[in-house]
Scaffold this motif. Structure first.
Motif, PDB file in Angstrom:
ATOM      1  N   ALA A 136      93.959  30.547 -43.160  1.00 40.20           N
ATOM      2  CA  ALA A 136      94.456  31.186 -44.337  1.00 40.20           C
ATOM      3  C   ALA A 136      94.017  32.906 -44.001  1.00 40.20           C
ATOM      4  CB  ALA A 136      93.986  30.896 -45.494  1.00 40.20           C
ATOM      5  N   ALA A 137      92.995  33.054 -43.367  1.00 38.22           N
ATOM      6  CA  ALA A 137      92.658  34.550 -42.996  1.00 38.22           C
ATOM      7  C   ALA A 137      93.643  35.124 -42.025  1.00 38.22           C
ATOM      8  CB  ALA A 137      91.262  34.747 -42.891  1.00 38.22           C
ATOM      9  N   LEU A 138      93.815  34.152 -41.000  1.00 42.24           N
ATOM     10  CA  LEU A 138      94.580  34.684 -39.864  1.00 42.24           C
ATOM     11  C   LEU A 138      95.972  34.939 -40.246  1.00 42.24           C
ATOM     12  CD1 LEU A 138      93.883  31.876 -37.317  1.00 42.24           C
ATOM     13  CD2 LEU A 138      93.121  34.587 -37.226  1.00 42.24           C
ATOM     14  N   GLU A 139      96.467  34.573 -41.526  1.00 41.15           N
ATOM     15  CA  GLU A 139      97.982  34.778 -41.861  1.00 41.15           C
ATOM     16  C   GLU A 139      97.927  36.174 -42.354  1.00 41.15           C
ATOM     17  OE1 GLU A 139     100.789  33.293 -41.808  1.00 41.15           O
ATOM     18  OE2 GLU A 139      99.993  31.438 -40.851  1.00 41.15           O
ATOM     19  N   ARG A 182      87.029  42.300 -37.216  1.00 45.89           N
ATOM     20  CA  ARG A 182      86.346  43.245 -38.246  1.00 45.89           C
ATOM     21  C   ARG A 182      87.159  43.056 -39.470  1.00 45.89           C
ATOM     22  NH1 ARG A 182      82.545  46.668 -37.298  1.00 45.89           N
ATOM     23  NH2 ARG A 182      82.203  47.492 -35.375  1.00 45.89           N
ATOM     24  N   ARG A 183      88.643  42.726 -39.449  1.00 41.40           N
ATOM     25  CA  ARG A 183      89.515  42.594 -40.325  1.00 41.40           C
ATOM     26  C   ARG A 183      89.086  41.079 -41.208  1.00 41.40           C
ATOM     27  NH1 ARG A 183      92.110  43.492 -45.141  1.00 41.40           N
ATOM     28  NH2 ARG A 183      94.175  42.141 -45.218  1.00 41.40           N
ATOM     29  N   LEU A 184      88.796  40.126 -39.941  1.00 34.81           N
ATOM     30  CA  LEU A 184      88.410  38.831 -40.700  1.00 34.81           C
ATOM     31  C   LEU A 184      87.148  39.060 -41.474  1.00 34.81           C
ATOM     32  CD1 LEU A 184      89.331  36.539 -37.674  1.00 34.81           C
ATOM     33  CD2 LEU A 184      90.578  36.723 -39.869  1.00 34.81           C
ATOM     34  N   GLU A 185      86.235  39.757 -41.035  1.00 35.25           N
ATOM     35  CA  GLU A 185      84.979  39.982 -41.437  1.00 35.25           C
ATOM     36  C   GLU A 185      85.206  40.424 -42.895  1.00 35.25           C
ATOM     37  OE1 GLU A 185      80.764  42.283 -41.211  1.00 35.25           O
ATOM     38  OE2 GLU A 185      82.150  42.475 -39.585  1.00 35.25           O
ATOM     39  N   LEU A 188      86.873  37.361 -44.807  1.00 35.95           N
ATOM     40  CA  LEU A 188      86.010  35.896 -44.890  1.00 35.95           C
ATOM     41  C   LEU A 188      84.417  36.621 -45.453  1.00 35.95           C
ATOM     42  CD1 LEU A 188      87.100  34.137 -41.780  1.00 35.95           C
ATOM     43  CD2 LEU A 188      87.955  33.612 -44.127  1.00 35.95           C
ATOM     44  N   GLY A 189      84.111  37.397 -45.430  1.00 29.39           N
ATOM     45  CA  GLY A 189      82.579  38.134 -45.679  1.00 29.39           C
ATOM     46  C   GLY A 189      81.790  38.138 -44.400  1.00 29.39           C
ATOM     47  N   PRO A 190      80.630  38.874 -44.475  1.00 25.95           N
ATOM     48  CA  PRO A 190      79.958  39.098 -43.337  1.00 25.95           C
ATOM     49  C   PRO A 190      79.158  38.056 -42.872  1.00 25.95           C
ATOM     50  CG  PRO A 190      79.175  39.916 -45.638  1.00 25.95           C
ATOM     51  CD  PRO A 190      80.304  39.282 -45.927  1.00 25.95           C
ATOM     52  N   ASP A 191      78.850  36.832 -43.572  1.00 31.01           N
ATOM     53  CA  ASP A 191      78.186  35.713 -42.942  1.00 31.01           C
ATOM     54  C   ASP A 191      79.203  34.735 -42.052  1.00 31.01           C
ATOM     55  OD1 ASP A 191      76.014  36.452 -44.145  1.00 31.01           O
ATOM     56  OD2 ASP A 191      76.605  35.111 -46.093  1.00 31.01           O
ATOM     57  N   ALA A 192      80.674  35.005 -42.509  1.00 29.59           N
ATOM     58  CA  ALA A 192      81.497  34.093 -41.726  1.00 29.59           C
ATOM     59  C   ALA A 192      81.755  34.656 -40.440  1.00 29.59           C
ATOM     60  CB  ALA A 192      82.783  33.905 -42.370  1.00 29.59           C
ATOM     61  N   VAL A 193      81.824  36.004 -40.141  1.00 27.86           N
ATOM     62  CA  VAL A 193      82.241  36.778 -38.866  1.00 27.86           C
ATOM     63  C   VAL A 193      81.340  37.638 -38.498  1.00 27.86           C
ATOM     64  CG1 VAL A 193      84.023  37.975 -37.507  1.00 27.86           C
ATOM     65  CG2 VAL A 193      84.513  36.425 -39.473  1.00 27.86           C
ATOM     66  N   PRO A 194      80.272  37.392 -37.525  1.00 28.81           N
ATOM     67  CA  PRO A 194      79.151  38.366 -37.027  1.00 28.81           C
ATOM     68  C   PRO A 194      79.766  39.625 -36.543  1.00 28.81           C
ATOM     69  CG  PRO A 194      78.939  36.289 -36.081  1.00 28.81           C
ATOM     70  CD  PRO A 194      80.265  36.274 -36.703  1.00 28.81           C
ATOM     71  N   PRO A 195      79.124  40.977 -36.625  1.00 27.07           N
ATOM     72  CA  PRO A 195      79.334  42.187 -36.283  1.00 27.07           C
ATOM     73  C   PRO A 195      79.969  41.964 -35.010  1.00 27.07           C
ATOM     74  CG  PRO A 195      77.149  41.994 -37.262  1.00 27.07           C
ATOM     75  CD  PRO A 195      77.530  40.732 -36.903  1.00 27.07           C
ATOM     76  N   THR A 196      80.883  43.018 -34.675  1.00 26.06           N
ATOM     77  CA  THR A 196      81.717  42.861 -33.681  1.00 26.06           C
ATOM     78  C   THR A 196      81.549  44.349 -32.789  1.00 26.06           C
ATOM     79  OG1 THR A 196      83.694  43.910 -34.622  1.00 26.06           O
ATOM     80  CG2 THR A 196      83.630  41.392 -34.541  1.00 26.06           C
ATOM     81  N   GLU A 203      81.297  37.454 -28.637  1.00 29.38           N
ATOM     82  CA  GLU A 203      81.092  36.277 -28.223  1.00 29.38           C
ATOM     83  C   GLU A 203      80.407  35.304 -29.272  1.00 29.38           C
ATOM     84  OE1 GLU A 203      82.231  34.932 -25.405  1.00 29.38           O
ATOM     85  OE2 GLU A 203      83.110  37.044 -25.062  1.00 29.38           O
ATOM     86  N   GLU A 204      79.553  35.909 -30.334  1.00 26.40           N
ATOM     87  CA  GLU A 204      79.117  35.404 -31.277  1.00 26.40           C
ATOM     88  C   GLU A 204      80.267  35.079 -32.292  1.00 26.40           C
ATOM     89  OE1 GLU A 204      75.385  35.569 -34.424  1.00 26.40           O
ATOM     90  OE2 GLU A 204      75.697  37.186 -33.031  1.00 26.40           O
ATOM     91  N   ALA A 205      81.005  35.953 -32.630  1.00 27.91           N
ATOM     92  CA  ALA A 205      82.081  35.544 -33.400  1.00 27.91           C
ATOM     93  C   ALA A 205      82.889  34.366 -32.965  1.00 27.91           C
ATOM     94  CB  ALA A 205      82.751  36.934 -33.490  1.00 27.91           C
ATOM     95  N   GLY A 206      83.235  34.320 -31.644  1.00 29.58           N
ATOM     96  CA  GLY A 206      84.136  33.256 -31.257  1.00 29.58           C
ATOM     97  C   GLY A 206      83.443  31.952 -31.278  1.00 29.58           C
ATOM     98  N   ALA A 207      82.261  32.060 -30.922  1.00 30.20           N
ATOM     99  CA  ALA A 207      81.481  30.738 -30.963  1.00 30.20           C
ATOM    100  C   ALA A 207      81.687  30.180 -32.262  1.00 30.20           C
ATOM    101  CB  ALA A 207      79.888  30.649 -30.731  1.00 30.20           C
ATOM    102  N   GLY A 208      81.440  31.035 -33.527  1.00 27.94           N
ATOM    103  CA  GLY A 208      81.466  30.423 -34.824  1.00 27.94           C
ATOM    104  C   GLY A 208      82.805  30.122 -35.136  1.00 27.94           C
ATOM    105  N   MET A 209      83.769  30.565 -34.746  1.00 22.67           N
ATOM    106  CA  MET A 209      85.271  30.442 -35.212  1.00 22.67           C
ATOM    107  C   MET A 209      85.538  28.940 -34.628  1.00 22.67           C
ATOM    108  SD  MET A 209      87.699  33.573 -35.447  1.00 22.67           S
ATOM    109  CE  MET A 209      86.909  34.521 -34.084  1.00 22.67           C
ATOM    110  N   ARG A 210      85.132  28.744 -33.002  1.00 22.14           N
ATOM    111  CA  ARG A 210      85.140  27.708 -32.540  1.00 22.14           C
ATOM    112  C   ARG A 210      84.568  26.612 -33.285  1.00 22.14           C
ATOM    113  NH1 ARG A 210      85.031  31.004 -27.836  1.00 22.14           N
ATOM    114  NH2 ARG A 210      82.750  30.691 -27.480  1.00 22.14           N
ATOM    115  N   GLY A 211      83.682  26.716 -33.768  1.00 23.95           N
ATOM    116  CA  GLY A 211      82.866  25.482 -34.612  1.00 23.95           C
ATOM    117  C   GLY A 211      83.390  25.234 -36.035  1.00 23.95           C
TER     118      GLY A 211
END
Length: 212
Positions: A136-139, A182-185, A188-196, A203-211
């Motif tokens: 939904a956020a990607l939209e 940064r837009r996704l952060e 979704l909130g700071p806890d959902a997407v780590p700093p970029t 890379e940390e953000a990507g790992a979180g999204m893949r999970g």
């Protein structure tokens, strides 16, 4: 180069392409089997929906017809996915509709379940909810930002492959990916997407999204 995407392993794609160019048309089936799964997933994620299978078939046909222009030594997968993306865009435009986030989520789950049947029901429900939130956020992102996040993390392409698939310089991929995360952060909130701010954060953000 070894490739496997839900089918048999292709040990040397360059050799297979050379065989096809030399007139051994049946060798192309090896590439189709190796890349059908990710091609279908790409079409679904970019909005093809129920037309994803037709998009993939057309993309493979166009790729076959264009093999004469394929750059020797290049990677086949990002080149193919660029064709898939263009065909998806043409299909969506021709039917004059865009899929809603809920419809895209249903198509994605049908195409490739991300949660194993053996998973704990409570954990599966949480993962399902997070994936819905992410899609939904990607939209809410621009098309360019949605594309770079989709290719880099949901399709798990590396930076070079993402640049080739989108036809962008690597620097453009980095800058747009950083802005997209940064837009996704913010959504979704700071806890959902780590700093970029740096590569480790991305890379940390990507790992979180893949999970998710």
């Amino acid at each position: 180069m070894k490739t496997r995407e839900g089918g048999r392993i292709v040990t040397d794609e360059g050799a297979v392409i050379a065989r096809v160019r030399a007139g051994e048309c049946e060798a192309y089936a090896d590439l189709v089997r190796a890349h059908t799964r990710i091609a279908h997933r790409t079409a679904v994620l970019l909005g093809a929906g129920a037309d994803a299978e037709d998009v993939v078939q057309t993309a493979f046909l166009k790729a076959y017809q264009s093999l004469g222009r394929f750059r020797e030594g290049a990677a086949f997968r990002p080149w193919l996915l660029r064709i898939v993306a263009n065909e998806t865009k043409n299909t969506v435009r021709s039917v004059r509709r865009l899929r809603a986030a809920a419809g895209r989520e249903a198509a994605l789950v049908e195409a490739e379940p991300l949660i194993p049947e053996s998973a704990d029901p409570a954990n599966a429900a949480v993962a399902d909810e997070r994936r819905c939130q992410l899609l939904a956020a990607l939209e809410e992102l621009s098309e360019e930002h949605r594309q770079v996040v989709t290719y880099r993390y949901l399709l798990d392409l590396d930076e070079t492959e993402t640049a080739e698939a989108l036809g962008w310089p690597r620097g453009t991929v980095k800058s747009r990916l950083n802005r997209a995360l940064r837009r996704l952060e913010r959504i979704l909130g700071p806890d959902a997407v780590p700093p970029t701010a740096d590569a480790a954060g991305r890379e940390e953000a990507g790992a979180g999204m893949r999970g998710r």
